[in-house]
Design a protein around this motif. Structure first.
Motif, PDB file in Angstrom:
ATOM      1  N   ARG A 104       8.111  -3.166   0.772  1.00 21.41           N
ATOM      2  CA  ARG A 104       9.566  -3.174   0.518  1.00 21.41           C
ATOM      3  C   ARG A 104      10.096  -4.609   0.483  1.00 21.41           C
ATOM      4  N   LEU A 105       9.655  -5.418   1.434  1.00 21.67           N
ATOM      5  CA  LEU A 105      10.088  -6.826   1.461  1.00 21.67           C
ATOM      6  C   LEU A 105       9.594  -7.578   0.226  1.00 21.67           C
ATOM      7  N   ALA A 106       8.365  -7.313  -0.182  1.00 20.77           N
ATOM      8  CA  ALA A 106       7.780  -8.015  -1.330  1.00 20.77           C
ATOM      9  C   ALA A 106       8.479  -7.663  -2.635  1.00 20.77           C
ATOM     10  N   THR A 107       8.989  -6.445  -2.734  1.00 15.75           N
ATOM     11  CA  THR A 107       9.537  -5.970  -4.005  1.00 15.75           C
ATOM     12  C   THR A 107      11.058  -5.937  -4.063  1.00 15.75           C
ATOM     13  N   GLU A 108      11.720  -6.251  -2.973  1.00 14.09           N
ATOM     14  CA  GLU A 108      13.167  -6.042  -2.901  1.00 14.09           C
ATOM     15  C   GLU A 108      13.990  -6.856  -3.910  1.00 14.09           C
ATOM     16  N   ASN A 109      13.465  -7.945  -4.410  1.00 14.75           N
ATOM     17  CA  ASN A 109      14.238  -8.771  -5.343  1.00 14.75           C
ATOM     18  C   ASN A 109      14.060  -8.375  -6.801  1.00 14.75           C
ATOM     19  N   ASN A 110      13.275  -7.331  -7.061  1.00 14.65           N
ATOM     20  CA  ASN A 110      13.080  -6.883  -8.436  1.00 14.65           C
ATOM     21  C   ASN A 110      13.631  -5.463  -8.565  1.00 14.65           C
ATOM     22  N   PRO A 111      14.749  -5.287  -9.287  1.00 12.40           N
ATOM     23  CA  PRO A 111      15.349  -3.955  -9.395  1.00 12.40           C
ATOM     24  C   PRO A 111      14.483  -2.951 -10.157  1.00 12.40           C
ATOM     25  N   ASN A 112      13.439  -3.425 -10.820  1.00 13.25           N
ATOM     26  CA  ASN A 112      12.534  -2.542 -11.558  1.00 13.25           C
ATOM     27  C   ASN A 112      11.354  -2.082 -10.725  1.00 13.25           C
ATOM     28  N   PHE A 113      11.265  -2.555  -9.492  1.00 13.87           N
ATOM     29  CA  PHE A 113      10.203  -2.158  -8.580  1.00 13.87           C
ATOM     30  C   PHE A 113      10.761  -1.161  -7.565  1.00 13.87           C
ATOM     31  N   VAL A 114      10.004  -0.096  -7.331  1.00 14.94           N
ATOM     32  CA  VAL A 114      10.393   0.957  -6.394  1.00 14.94           C
ATOM     33  C   VAL A 114       9.208   1.216  -5.473  1.00 14.94           C
ATOM     34  N   VAL A 115       9.465   1.448  -4.203  1.00 12.82           N
ATOM     35  CA  VAL A 115       8.406   1.810  -3.266  1.00 12.82           C
ATOM     36  C   VAL A 115       8.435   3.322  -3.099  1.00 12.82           C
ATOM     37  N   ASN A 116       7.304   3.962  -3.361  1.00 15.05           N
ATOM     38  CA  ASN A 116       7.178   5.403  -3.242  1.00 15.05           C
ATOM     39  C   ASN A 116       6.154   5.684  -2.141  1.00 15.05           C
ATOM     40  N   THR A 117       6.550   6.444  -1.140  1.00 18.50           N
ATOM     41  CA  THR A 117       5.704   6.663   0.040  1.00 18.50           C
ATOM     42  C   THR A 117       5.037   8.040   0.061  1.00 18.50           C
ATOM     43  N   ILE A 118       4.908   8.674  -1.083  1.00 17.73           N
ATOM     44  CA  ILE A 118       4.340  10.025  -1.149  1.00 17.73           C
ATOM     45  C   ILE A 118       2.968  10.111  -0.486  1.00 17.73           C
ATOM     46  N   GLU A 119       2.125   9.113  -0.671  1.00 19.76           N
ATOM     47  CA  GLU A 119       0.774   9.190  -0.109  1.00 19.76           C
ATOM     48  C   GLU A 119       0.772   8.953   1.400  1.00 19.76           C
ATOM     49  N   ILE A 120       1.689   8.168   1.889  1.00 19.96           N
ATOM     50  CA  ILE A 120       1.814   7.957   3.337  1.00 19.96           C
ATOM     51  C   ILE A 120       2.302   9.248   3.986  1.00 19.96           C
ATOM     52  N   GLU A 121       3.282   9.903   3.360  1.00 20.02           N
ATOM     53  CA  GLU A 121       3.872  11.116   3.913  1.00 20.02           C
ATOM     54  C   GLU A 121       2.881  12.280   3.915  1.00 20.02           C
ATOM     55  N   ARG A 122       1.967  12.319   2.943  1.00 22.44           N
ATOM     56  CA  ARG A 122       1.005  13.417   2.849  1.00 22.44           C
ATOM     57  C   ARG A 122      -0.085  13.319   3.908  1.00 22.44           C
ATOM     58  N   LEU A 123      -0.320  12.149   4.421  1.00 22.86           N
ATOM     59  CA  LEU A 123      -1.378  11.906   5.401  1.00 22.86           C
ATOM     60  C   LEU A 123      -2.754  12.172   4.794  1.00 22.86           C
ATOM     61  N   GLY A 124      -3.784  11.903   5.532  1.00 26.02           N
ATOM     62  CA  GLY A 124      -5.146  12.103   5.053  1.00 26.02           C
ATOM     63  C   GLY A 124      -5.525  11.146   3.943  1.00 26.02           C
ATOM     64  N   LYS A 125      -6.658  11.444   3.281  1.00 25.88           N
ATOM     65  CA  LYS A 125      -7.125  10.602   2.172  1.00 25.88           C
ATOM     66  C   LYS A 125      -6.183  10.730   0.995  1.00 25.88           C
ATOM     67  N   SER A 126      -6.000   9.622   0.285  1.00 24.18           N
ATOM     68  CA  SER A 126      -5.080   9.566  -0.844  1.00 24.18           C
ATOM     69  C   SER A 126      -5.848   9.710  -2.150  1.00 24.18           C
ATOM     70  N   TYR A 127      -5.928  10.921  -2.668  1.00 23.50           N
ATOM     71  CA  TYR A 127      -6.584  11.139  -3.950  1.00 23.50           C
ATOM     72  C   TYR A 127      -5.528  11.109  -5.054  1.00 23.50           C
ATOM     73  N   THR A 128      -5.754  10.271  -6.054  1.00 24.11           N
ATOM     74  CA  THR A 128      -4.794  10.085  -7.139  1.00 24.11           C
ATOM     75  C   THR A 128      -4.498  11.397  -7.854  1.00 24.11           C
ATOM     76  N   PHE A 129      -5.501  12.244  -8.044  1.00 24.91           N
ATOM     77  CA  PHE A 129      -5.295  13.510  -8.730  1.00 24.91           C
ATOM     78  C   PHE A 129      -4.239  14.349  -8.006  1.00 24.91           C
ATOM     79  N   ASP A 130      -4.358  14.473  -6.681  1.00 19.10           N
ATOM     80  CA  ASP A 130      -3.391  15.258  -5.910  1.00 19.10           C
ATOM     81  C   ASP A 130      -1.993  14.654  -6.015  1.00 19.10           C
TER      82      ASP A 130
END
Length: 187
Positions: free
Chosen positions: A60-86
Motif C-alpha cells: 500500500r505504501l509503495a503504490t499509494e502515489n499512483n492512482p492506477n495502482f490498487v492493492v487487492n488482498t483476495i489471496e491473503i483473505e483466502r488463507l492457505g496456498k495461493s493458486y492463481t486458478f482459484d
C-alpha cells in the motif's frame, strides 16, 4: 470492458522493480489499472519471511502515489496456498465487466507448465510476460510479451542487504523503507 493487470507476488519486500514492471505494462497495453495482489503462501516458493499484514501495508505504501495502482488482498483473505486458478475464478465471477491480464516475469513463463490447472487458467486470463535477466520468454502458451527496462533487483537480495544493515535507498520506496525500519523487519 475494463482491462485490469494483475501483478501477484509475495512482495517481501516490494521494490522499484515491481513498480516499474506494473507501470510499463499498464502503459504498453493501455490498462485501466494494475492490481497488486500479495500472496498468502505461494505454491512455488517457501513461505514469506514477513507476516502478510506487514507485506500488504508495504505494498500500500509503495503504490499509494499512483492512482492506477490498487492493492487487492483476495489471496491473503483466502488463507492457505495461493493458486492463481482459484483466484482468477473468483475475480472473474466478482468482476464480469473486467478483462484480466496476469503479469509474470520470464522465470514464471518457463514455469507455466507446472501451474495448477494451467489450461483452464488460460481461458480465464491473458498472460503478460516481461523479460527477466537470464530467462527467455519461450513457451507453448500464448503470452503477450512486454519489454520493460531491466533493473536487477530482487526481494531476496534486498532482504540480505537489510539483514546486514546495508543501504536499500532507491531500491525501495522511501515510505516502505521507513516502515521496515520502524517495525524492525528483516533484521
Amino acid at each position: 470492458m475494463k482491462q485490469i493487470g494483475i501483478l501477484g507476488g509475495t512482495f517481501d519486500p516490494p521494490h522499484i522493480g515491481h513498480l516499474i514492471i506494473a507501470e510499463e505494462v499498464r502503459l504498453a497495453l493501455s490498462l485501466e489499472q494494475v492490481w497488486f495482489m500479495p500472496s498468502n503462501i505461494p505454491p512455488h516458493k517457501e513461505k514469506a519471511k514477513i507476516d502478510a499484514q506487514d507485506r500488504v501495508k508495504m505494498v500500500r505504501l509503495a503504490t499509494e502515489n499512483n492512482p492506477n495502482f490498487v492493492v487487492n488482498t483476495i489471496e491473503i483473505e483466502r488463507l492457505g496456498k495461493s493458486y492463481t486458478f482459484d483466484t482468477m475464478k473468483i475475480l472473474k465471477n466478482e468482476h464480469p465487466d473486467k478483462e484480466f491480464y496476469f503479469i509474470i516475469g520470464a522465470d514464471m513463463v518457463e514455469y507455466l507448465p507446472k501451474w495448477q490447472s494451467i489450461d483452464q487458467l488460460m481461458e480465464l486470463v491473458k498472460f503478460i510476460g516481461v523479460k527477466r535477466y537470464e530467462h527467455d520468454l519461450k513457451t507453448n502458451y500464448p503470452i503477450i510479451e512486454v519489454s520493460v527496462p531491466t533493473i536487477e533487483v530482487s526481494s531476496t537480495g534486498l532482504r540480505k542487504r537489510l539483514a546486514n544493515r546495508q543501504s536499500v535507498r532507491y531500491f525501495i520506496p522511501d515510505k516502505v523503507e521507513a516502515y521496515i525500519k520502524e517495525k524492525h523487519l528483516y533484521e
